[in-house]
Write an enzyme that holds these catalytic residues in place. Structure first.
Site, short mmCIF file in Angstrom:
data_model
loop_
_atom_site.label_atom_id
_atom_site.label_comp_id
_atom_site.label_asym_id
_atom_site.label_seq_id
_atom_site.Cartn_x
_atom_site.Cartn_y
_atom_site.Cartn_z
N GLY A 14 0.80 -1.22 0.00
CA GLY A 14 0.00 0.00 0.00
C GLY A 14 0.84 1.27 0.00
O GLY A 14 2.05 1.22 -0.21
N ARG A 22 2.01 3.14 2.34
CA ARG A 22 3.18 3.16 3.22
C ARG A 22 4.32 2.35 2.61
O ARG A 22 5.47 2.77 2.65
CB ARG A 22 2.83 2.61 4.62
CG ARG A 22 4.01 2.77 5.60
CD ARG A 22 3.71 2.20 6.99
NE ARG A 22 4.71 2.65 7.96
CZ ARG A 22 5.85 2.01 8.21
NH1 ARG A 22 6.17 0.90 7.56
NH2 ARG A 22 6.70 2.47 9.11
N CYS A 23 3.99 1.20 2.04
CA CYS A 23 5.02 0.36 1.41
C CYS A 23 5.74 1.11 0.28
O CYS A 23 6.92 0.88 0.03
CB CYS A 23 4.40 -0.91 0.83
SG CYS A 23 3.69 -2.03 2.02
N MET A 24 5.00 1.98 -0.42
CA MET A 24 5.54 2.66 -1.60
C MET A 24 6.34 3.92 -1.26
O MET A 24 6.71 4.66 -2.17
CB MET A 24 4.41 3.05 -2.55
CG MET A 24 3.72 1.88 -3.22
SD MET A 24 2.70 2.42 -4.59
CE MET A 24 1.51 3.50 -3.80
#
Length: 413
Positions: A400, A402-404
């Protein structure tokens, strides 16, 4: 904007962030090799790029300076003599190239790319057999001949997970963990961070709390800055307990670090709980999004500095997530907002699409994926300000907002 790193929390106003715009690495994803490359599907690159550009623009509209990993590495090669040659040696050594002559052929191909940004993008994209003209000569070895006829069309694997910049390194306060990642496929991604934090004029002086040649593995999705003094780290499939021991040693006795305790969350090993940030993320001073399956009693270990340098005290906490987070944040009552609003089917569907993996831009204002409609509706009703990112293709990578993103600078709360 100032040099260096400053990320004392998950929710302080975001000022600077590092992203990677998806590139040709997504075109070099053969469907029969997806599992090995840690992907479930082949995203449509053109649409994934459009969605990612929208994400970056949403952040800019909030006053965030967007840095691209590929540009930072290219700037190093533009400014530091010898850095590109050093990188090329290491890249080829780690690329898993088979055949006696192939490494030299790949090197010549890479060296022929004059523009440093194009060179960086090419190393991320990987290399296929069709790009290389292999004459059959008397000097060809049987090994290289057999490998040239093997089933895979890849000479060098692509790095399709790179647009999840959260994982290869993790900013902790004023320093950084340069990670050794769980899989061989992803560990090569940390090479770019190595050259940014070794040579880039803005970042070469930051403290390293973890190094990519460590024997234990850890990933940035497992690291959450609760506040200046408290760090949360997940013990997960991707982060070993022994890696957290190493972090503690390097963080507690480094003059740049203000962290006084590390909370190690023992989370189940499953795809839904890949990283700590798929289990919960902080979205406001007193609010967290959570995966409902993590409710109940948790095993959390508190690590603090001992009396003598190198000594670490460890205490087991068995309590609810709510109580652990209230203690960590110093807030009287935290609100845990479940992904999918608590509906089991909606929760599992939207967790699959990273419904609880949100990026906080400032307290109460968060980036979310458009597709997680049930969770987003719950968040709206809780009074949160949502910055909605289109996500039909980006979400196929199973990560999502945050991951990106890897924050480089947040304001103090």
């Amino acid at each position: 904007m100032t040099k260096g790193l400053h990320v004392p929390s998950e929710i302080g106003k975001l000022r600077k962030v590092c992203l990677h715009r998806p590139g040709d690495e997504l075109l070099n994803l053969p469907p029969d090799e997806l599992e090995r490359l840690l992907f479930d599907d082949v995203p449509f690159l053109e649409v994934a790029q459009q969605e990612h550009d929208t994400f970056a623009q949403i952040l800019r509209d909030q006053g965030v300076e967007v840095l691209y990993l590929e540009n930072l590495v290219a700037e190093v090669f533009d400014q530091v003599p010898g850095a590109r040659a050093e990188f090329t040696d290491q890249y080829i050594a780690e690329a898993g190239i088979r055949g006696q002559h192939m490494p030299q052929i790949v090197r010549e191909k890479l060296d022929s790319i004059e523009d440093n940004l194009e060179f960086v993008k090419k190393t991320m994209a990987g290399m296929t057999k069709s790009e290389i003209d292999m004459p059959l000569t008397a000097s060809t070895t049987l090994d290289s001949l057999v490998n040239s006829e093997s089933e895979s069309d890849l000479i060098i694997d692509p790095m399709p997970n790179l647009y999840f910049t959260r994982d290869p390194f993790a900013v902790v306060g004023e320093g950084v963990n340069l990670n050794r990642m769980y899989s061989v496929t992803r560990n090569r991604e940390t090479l770019y961070g190595k050259y940014v934090f070794k040579y880039h004029p803005d970042y070469k002086d930051v403290s390293l709390y973890f190094r990519r040649d460590c024997q234990f593995h850890t990933e940035g999705g497992d690291v959450l800055n609760i506040n200046e003094k408290t760090l949360a780290v997940g013990i997960s499939q991707r982060t070993q307990a022994a890696a957290i021991d190493v972090m503690a040693q390097n963080i507690f006795w480094n003059s740049d670090s203000k962290v006084e305790r590390i909370l190690a969350f023992d989370i189940p090993v499953s795809r839904a709980f890949m990283h700590l940030d798929t289990v919960f993320t902080q979205i406001d001073v007193d609010k967290f999004t959570i995966h409902p399956a993590i409710m109940g009693t948790l095993r959390v270990y508190e690590l603090t500095a001992g009396k003598n340098p190198g000594d670490v005290n460890i205490r087991l906490i068995e309590d609810t997530l709510e109580h652990v987070l209230e203690d960590a944040t110093g807030v009287d009552q935290v609100k845990l907002i479940p992904c999918g609003g608590g509906d089991p089917i909606a929760a599992s569907r939207e967790q699959w699409n990273d419904g609880s993996n949100t990026l906080c831009v400032e307290p109460g204002k968060i980036c979310v994926y458009a597709r997680n409609t049930v969770t987003n509706d719950v968040l709206y009703k809780e009074g949160l300000d949502l910055l909605v990112v289109p996500s039909a293709e980006l979400s196929r990578g199973r990560g999502g907002p945050r991951c990106m993103s890897m924050p480089f600078w947040r304001e103090d709360l």
